[in-house]
Design a protein around this motif. Structure first.
Motif, PDB file in Angstrom:
ATOM      1  N   ILE B 197      46.211  68.948  41.975  1.00 50.97           N
ATOM      2  CA  ILE B 197      45.421  68.106  42.865  1.00 50.97           C
ATOM      3  C   ILE B 197      45.923  68.453  44.410  1.00 50.97           C
ATOM      4  N   TYR B 198      47.299  68.464  44.230  1.00 51.64           N
ATOM      5  CA  TYR B 198      48.160  68.782  45.530  1.00 51.64           C
ATOM      6  C   TYR B 198      47.632  70.466  45.837  1.00 51.64           C
ATOM      7  N   ASN B 199      47.911  71.269  45.047  1.00 55.25           N
ATOM      8  CA  ASN B 199      47.465  72.538  45.370  1.00 55.25           C
ATOM      9  C   ASN B 199      45.753  72.794  46.000  1.00 55.25           C
ATOM     10  N   ILE B 200      45.184  72.016  45.261  1.00 58.58           N
ATOM     11  CA  ILE B 200      43.734  71.935  45.596  1.00 58.58           C
ATOM     12  C   ILE B 200      43.595  71.507  47.024  1.00 58.58           C
ATOM     13  N   GLU B 201      44.233  70.198  47.384  1.00 63.09           N
ATOM     14  CA  GLU B 201      44.219  69.713  48.684  1.00 63.09           C
ATOM     15  C   GLU B 201      44.701  70.670  49.567  1.00 63.09           C
ATOM     16  N   GLN B 202      45.859  71.312  49.393  1.00 60.44           N
ATOM     17  CA  GLN B 202      46.463  72.223  50.460  1.00 60.44           C
ATOM     18  C   GLN B 202      45.416  73.527  50.538  1.00 60.44           C
ATOM     19  N   GLN B 203      44.889  74.057  49.593  1.00 65.62           N
ATOM     20  CA  GLN B 203      43.844  75.142  49.686  1.00 65.62           C
ATOM     21  C   GLN B 203      42.818  74.828  50.508  1.00 65.62           C
ATOM     22  N   ILE B 204      42.256  73.705  50.445  1.00 62.26           N
ATOM     23  CA  ILE B 204      40.991  73.264  51.341  1.00 62.26           C
ATOM     24  C   ILE B 204      41.535  72.952  52.636  1.00 62.26           C
ATOM     25  N   SER B 205      42.714  72.220  52.934  1.00 62.99           N
ATOM     26  CA  SER B 205      43.041  71.799  54.313  1.00 62.99           C
ATOM     27  C   SER B 205      43.517  73.016  55.066  1.00 62.99           C
ATOM     28  N   LYS B 206      43.956  73.990  54.509  1.00 62.29           N
ATOM     29  CA  LYS B 206      44.575  75.042  55.132  1.00 62.29           C
ATOM     30  C   LYS B 206      43.395  75.941  55.533  1.00 62.29           C
ATOM     31  N   TYR B 207      42.642  76.165  54.641  1.00 59.34           N
ATOM     32  CA  TYR B 207      41.271  76.889  54.799  1.00 59.34           C
ATOM     33  C   TYR B 207      40.412  76.264  56.128  1.00 59.34           C
ATOM     34  N   LEU B 208      40.276  74.900  56.094  1.00 56.68           N
ATOM     35  CA  LEU B 208      39.681  74.179  56.969  1.00 56.68           C
ATOM     36  C   LEU B 208      40.171  74.364  58.329  1.00 56.68           C
ATOM     37  N   ARG B 209      41.217  74.142  58.649  1.00 51.53           N
ATOM     38  CA  ARG B 209      42.172  74.181  59.668  1.00 51.53           C
ATOM     39  C   ARG B 209      42.008  75.519  60.071  1.00 51.53           C
ATOM     40  N   GLY B 210      42.130  76.407  59.463  1.00 54.44           N
ATOM     41  CA  GLY B 210      42.342  77.957  59.736  1.00 54.44           C
ATOM     42  C   GLY B 210      40.744  78.350  60.621  1.00 54.44           C
ATOM     43  N   GLN B 211      39.872  77.779  59.535  1.00 56.73           N
ATOM     44  CA  GLN B 211      38.266  78.054  60.047  1.00 56.73           C
ATOM     45  C   GLN B 211      37.984  77.448  61.297  1.00 56.73           C
ATOM     46  N   ILE B 212      38.446  76.313  61.558  1.00 59.69           N
ATOM     47  CA  ILE B 212      38.446  75.411  62.646  1.00 59.69           C
ATOM     48  C   ILE B 212      38.784  76.020  63.854  1.00 59.69           C
ATOM     49  N   LEU B 213      40.197  76.483  63.675  1.00 53.70           N
ATOM     50  CA  LEU B 213      40.734  77.325  64.810  1.00 53.70           C
ATOM     51  C   LEU B 213      39.947  78.328  65.075  1.00 53.70           C
ATOM     52  N   ALA B 214      39.585  79.290  64.245  1.00 52.51           N
ATOM     53  CA  ALA B 214      38.954  80.525  64.274  1.00 52.51           C
ATOM     54  C   ALA B 214      37.538  80.118  65.068  1.00 52.51           C
ATOM     55  N   ALA B 215      36.795  79.251  64.520  1.00 52.93           N
ATOM     56  CA  ALA B 215      35.378  78.789  65.270  1.00 52.93           C
ATOM     57  C   ALA B 215      35.735  78.487  66.656  1.00 52.93           C
ATOM     58  N   GLY B 216      36.627  77.898  67.058  1.00 52.44           N
ATOM     59  CA  GLY B 216      37.240  77.239  68.373  1.00 52.44           C
ATOM     60  C   GLY B 216      37.486  78.637  69.186  1.00 52.44           C
ATOM     61  N   SER B 217      37.943  79.657  68.557  1.00 53.71           N
ATOM     62  CA  SER B 217      38.278  80.855  69.376  1.00 53.71           C
ATOM     63  C   SER B 217      36.971  81.681  69.573  1.00 53.71           C
ATOM     64  N   VAL B 218      36.287  81.874  68.818  1.00 56.11           N
ATOM     65  CA  VAL B 218      34.843  82.402  68.634  1.00 56.11           C
ATOM     66  C   VAL B 218      33.960  81.778  69.939  1.00 56.11           C
ATOM     67  N   ALA B 219      34.112  80.290  69.880  1.00 59.72           N
ATOM     68  CA  ALA B 219      33.370  79.665  70.852  1.00 59.72           C
ATOM     69  C   ALA B 219      33.844  79.930  72.286  1.00 59.72           C
ATOM     70  N   ILE B 220      34.997  79.989  72.464  1.00 59.04           N
ATOM     71  CA  ILE B 220      35.837  80.292  73.611  1.00 59.04           C
ATOM     72  C   ILE B 220      35.404  81.597  74.232  1.00 59.04           C
ATOM     73  N   LEU B 221      35.592  82.612  73.282  1.00 60.52           N
ATOM     74  CA  LEU B 221      35.593  84.195  73.527  1.00 60.52           C
ATOM     75  C   LEU B 221      34.041  84.048  73.814  1.00 60.52           C
ATOM     76  N   SER B 222      32.792  83.639  73.140  1.00 59.95           N
ATOM     77  CA  SER B 222      31.582  84.016  73.264  1.00 59.95           C
ATOM     78  C   SER B 222      31.316  83.406  74.626  1.00 59.95           C
ATOM     79  N   ILE B 223      31.794  82.186  75.128  1.00 61.38           N
ATOM     80  CA  ILE B 223      31.615  81.471  76.758  1.00 61.38           C
ATOM     81  C   ILE B 223      31.975  82.492  77.412  1.00 61.38           C
TER      82      ILE B 223
END
Lengths: 160, 370
Positions: B197-223
């Motif tokens: 359960i802990y590894n699954i939580e870590q996996q999802i939250s790491k992936y999501l945090r990374g994706q959100i940061l990447a999405a934010g960067s893409v948004a700023i770069l596109s603007i």
């Protein structure tokens, strides 16, 4: 819904056997009532039948147990040496909170037992959620392990 | 251990009945499962913030309320102003379509293309009147579907409301839910189960945090990219919205970046219809790029390259640890099964599956230890 209500009007219930048991464990020394309740919320209560294994030697180790009721024996299954016979209020397996080494001995219930499990993943969650509380527990844990090391040294000095 | 053949048949029958029931019930349960999946996704995103706020406010409910109120205010402000801006943009463009500007532009464009191509190929291009009719119809079709999409906002609001309720409950009760789940794990598998359960939580939250940061960067770069294009005369409005949409679309790997380009190209087309300068614009002064379409595509490709080569490896890294080939395969499977939503969930689902399979393999190999 009950726990949403509890979340608003939560009070530490001193008569709660889990809280009482945790309070007597040196790893949770000097914790405020609120902090102890926070730890209790993360623990897992389990029941074991007579002769049921809590864990086996060399099994992956994830955390410690506090005995609420019943008794547990820690022994080496190969030699049959009994390291400890534990009863209500005692705790075992705390080393697993720090390292990821497999269990060095087996633990089984010698009577039907009710245990509280506190695991490394719970400690990590606690450190993330409440670093202050996490540090208190880590400091207590180091104190317990230090004390044990000192005792082992003394016994080694006596035998040599 | 030997199993009685009759018992085997019973098990097979039970398996078939359960399978058929699931198959029959799934279409009715699918929307609820979808809502729960989204709620779980939002819970994972906001869980850490809820835990931290609980420390300061001393009440988890208050912490959750503060987080969701802020997110909702921002979300409603964004969607509201986007809809109103997009609405007026579409309205003015529809008016433009009725006038001759559009027809002239398309005719000029078609003639321009025909002139630049060898005669054999240019003969294959239909007459400009036909192109005008096709373009007008398809343009109107696109915008009508956009408007009808806005019209179906009712069901969207209902789903959003339900997702919000589920998210509130999950965020407040997360740790208690987890404890209840752990109660079902047999003693033998308790420690392995907790680790999983802990590894699954870590996996999802790491992936999501990374994706959100990447999405934010893409948004700023596109603007920034769109702003630079505007300085060169591209006349693209709503660049902040386009940037945010590009960032959000980036959450869907591989296909997302192309979805991100669409609003920018549409708005450039809408704003520049009737402008000769835009129609005859050339990328780097050599390649014809009517309505700055190629400039926009190039800009998004550059943003993608920066994201893929610098940002994503840095913030997402080896979060899921899947081989690129496996990523493509799971994306295809997700897309085929559930469409764009499937693509959104494919990678984290594959990550979770990887953890589960890893633990099952471990348990099978070390069953004598448990």
């Amino acid at each position: 819904m009950k726990s949403i209500y509890n979340n608003y009007f939560r009070k530490s219930d001193k008569s709660d056997p889990v809280l009482k048991a945790l309070e007597s464990v040196p790893i949770f020394d000097n914790l405020l009532d609120r902090e102890l309740s926070e730890v209790a919320r993360l623990t897992h209560e389990r029941t074991y039948k007579k002769d049921e294994h809590v864990f086996k030697q060399n099994a992956p180790a994830e955390g410690m147990y506090v005995i609420l009721d019943g008794s547990v024996e820690i022994k080496d299954p190969d030699s049959g040496t009994i390291f400890a016979s534990l009863k209500a209020g005692d705790f075992f397996g705390e080393l697993a909170l720090l390292d990821e080494e497999p269990r060095s001995a087996s633990a089984h219930a010698t009577q039907p037992a009710r245990l509280i499990g506190f695991f490394r993943t719970d400690l990590l969650t606690l450190i993330q959620r409440s670093p202050e509380l996490g540090n208190k527990i880590l400091l207590n844990l180091s104190r317990v392990l230090g004390e044990r090391l000192r005792k082992t040294n003394e016994e080694l000095a006596k035998t040599s | 251990m030997t199993v009685d053949p009759v018992q085997k048949v019973y098990r097979l029958l039970l398996f078939i009945i359960v399978g058929l029931l699931t198959w029959g019930i799934f279409p009715f349960l699918a929307p609820i499962i979808g809502m729960l999946l989204f709620s779980f996704l939002f819970t994972t995103i906001f869980l850490q913030a809820a835990d931290s706020l609980e420390r300061y406010t001393k009440s988890r409910s208050l912490g959750v309320f503060i987080i969701l109120a802020s997110v909702l205010t921002l979300g409603v402000a964004f969607i509201g102003s986007f809809i109103s801006n997009m609405g007026s943009q579409i309205k003015s463009f529809t008016l433009k379509l009725q006038r001759d500007d559009f027809a002239t532009s398309i005719e000029n464009l078609s003639n321009g293309i025909k002139d630049s191509l060898p005669e054999t190929i240019s003969n294959m291009i239909p007459e400009s009147e036909k192109i005008i009719i096709i373009a007008k119809n398809s343009m109107l079709g696109v915008f009508q579907s956009v408007l009808s999409l806005l019209g179906s906002a009712g069901s969207f609001f209902f789903i959003s409301f339900m997702v919000l309720i589920f998210t509130i409950i999950l965020l407040i009760e997360y740790h208690d839910f987890k404890r209840s789940l752990v109660r079902f794990i047999p003693n033998k598998y308790l420690e392995v189960g907790l680790r999983m359960i802990y590894n699954i939580e870590q996996q999802i939250s790491k992936y999501l945090r990374g994706q959100i940061l990447a999405a934010g960067s893409v948004a700023i770069l596109s603007i920034i990219g769109l702003f630079i294009l505007n300085q060169l005369g591209a006349n693209i409005t709503l660049i902040v919205f386009i940037g945010i949409i590009a960032g959000l679309a980036n959450l869907i790997p591989m296909v997302g970046p192309f979805i991100g380009m669409i609003p920018a190209i549409l708005i450039a087309l809408m704003n520049n219809v009737g402008s000769d300068a835009a129609l005859t614009h050339q990328l780097f002064g050599t390649v014809p790029s009517p309505f700055y379409v190629l400039d926009i595509v190039l800009m998004f490709i550059i943003v993608q390259q920066i994201d893929n080569n610098f940002i994503t490896p840095l913030v997402v890294g080896e979060s899921v640890g899947l081989h690129p080939m496996a990523v493509m395969l799971v994306l295809l499977i997700g897309g085929t099964l559930i469409g764009p939503l499937g693509m959104l969930f494919a990678i984290p689902a594959a990550g979770v599956l990887k953890v589960v399979i890893g633990e099952i393999v471990f348990v099978t190999k070390n069953s004598h230890l448990l």
